[in-house]
Scaffold this motif. Structure first.
Motif, PDB file in Angstrom:
ATOM      1  N   PHE A  47      37.513  43.511  40.084  1.00 62.91           N
ATOM      2  CA  PHE A  47      38.513  43.221  41.100  1.00 62.91           C
ATOM      3  C   PHE A  47      38.800  44.445  41.961  1.00 62.91           C
ATOM      4  O   PHE A  47      39.040  44.311  43.164  1.00 62.91           O
ATOM      5  CB  PHE A  47      39.815  42.704  40.475  1.00 62.91           C
ATOM      6  CG  PHE A  47      40.758  42.181  41.519  1.00 62.91           C
ATOM      7  CD1 PHE A  47      40.554  40.931  42.054  1.00 62.91           C
ATOM      8  CD2 PHE A  47      41.801  42.945  41.987  1.00 62.91           C
ATOM      9  CE1 PHE A  47      41.388  40.450  43.046  1.00 62.91           C
ATOM     10  CE2 PHE A  47      42.641  42.480  42.971  1.00 62.91           C
ATOM     11  CZ  PHE A  47      42.439  41.221  43.494  1.00 62.91           C
ATOM     12  N   TRP A  78      34.484  36.510  42.596  1.00 58.01           N
ATOM     13  CA  TRP A  78      35.566  36.524  41.614  1.00 58.01           C
ATOM     14  C   TRP A  78      35.561  35.247  40.773  1.00 58.01           C
ATOM     15  O   TRP A  78      35.672  35.292  39.553  1.00 58.01           O
ATOM     16  CB  TRP A  78      36.894  36.704  42.337  1.00 58.01           C
ATOM     17  CG  TRP A  78      38.088  36.787  41.458  1.00 58.01           C
ATOM     18  CD1 TRP A  78      39.114  35.918  41.396  1.00 58.01           C
ATOM     19  CD2 TRP A  78      38.390  37.808  40.497  1.00 58.01           C
ATOM     20  NE1 TRP A  78      40.033  36.323  40.470  1.00 58.01           N
ATOM     21  CE2 TRP A  78      39.621  37.485  39.908  1.00 58.01           C
ATOM     22  CE3 TRP A  78      37.740  38.957  40.084  1.00 58.01           C
ATOM     23  CZ2 TRP A  78      40.202  38.271  38.929  1.00 58.01           C
ATOM     24  CZ3 TRP A  78      38.330  39.740  39.106  1.00 58.01           C
ATOM     25  CH2 TRP A  78      39.547  39.404  38.541  1.00 58.01           C
ATOM     26  N   GLY A 100      43.853  36.305  41.619  1.00 57.31           N
ATOM     27  CA  GLY A 100      42.888  37.071  42.411  1.00 57.31           C
ATOM     28  C   GLY A 100      42.767  36.543  43.826  1.00 57.31           C
ATOM     29  O   GLY A 100      42.671  37.316  44.783  1.00 57.31           O
TER      30      GLY A 100
END
Length: 126
Positions: A47, A78, A100
């Protein structure tokens, strides 16, 4: 770029911890899996890299479409990273992917606002 990337990472961490704490308050302890913990640990590195790439892409792009494409690529990477946990822990995986997504989408309204302001200024100068 560093400030934007750091803001995305801090927002993701804050949202995740808040959601986990809210779950603990409402339902009690969370099931602990070693494999999930390891994947969560490794996802911090991924991330971070995605946040940096997203910030660089958004600050260097020339159009809204390019910003959306960059966000889409980061989001796809992701979600692909977390795809293997959807079968065993769908809610926690959805939480992590959702957090995210929210953190990566944070700069898009800023990009669209500033690109719109620049467009209006260019029209008014004519």
């Amino acid at each position: 770029m560093a400030v934007l990337a750091a803001a995305q990472m801090l927002l993701a961490l804050m949202l995740y911890r808040s959601a986990i704490e809210a779950y603990r308050q409402m339902f009690g302890a969370i099931r602990r899996d070693i494999s999930y913990g390891l994947q969560l640990q490794h996802s911090l590195y991924l991330f971070g890299a995605l946040a940096v790439c997203n910030a660089v892409w958004l600050l260097s792009c020339r159009s809204r479409r390019s910003g959306l494409i960059g966000f889409g690529v980061c989001l796809l990477l992701w979600a692909t990273f977390w795809a293997n946990t959807f079968a065993s822990m769908p809610y926690r995986s959805l939480l992590v992917v959702g957090v995210g997504t929210l953190a990566l989408v944070m700069p898009l309204p800023l990009l669209m606002r500033f690109s719109t302001v620049g467009w209006v200024r260019r029209l008014s100068n004519r």
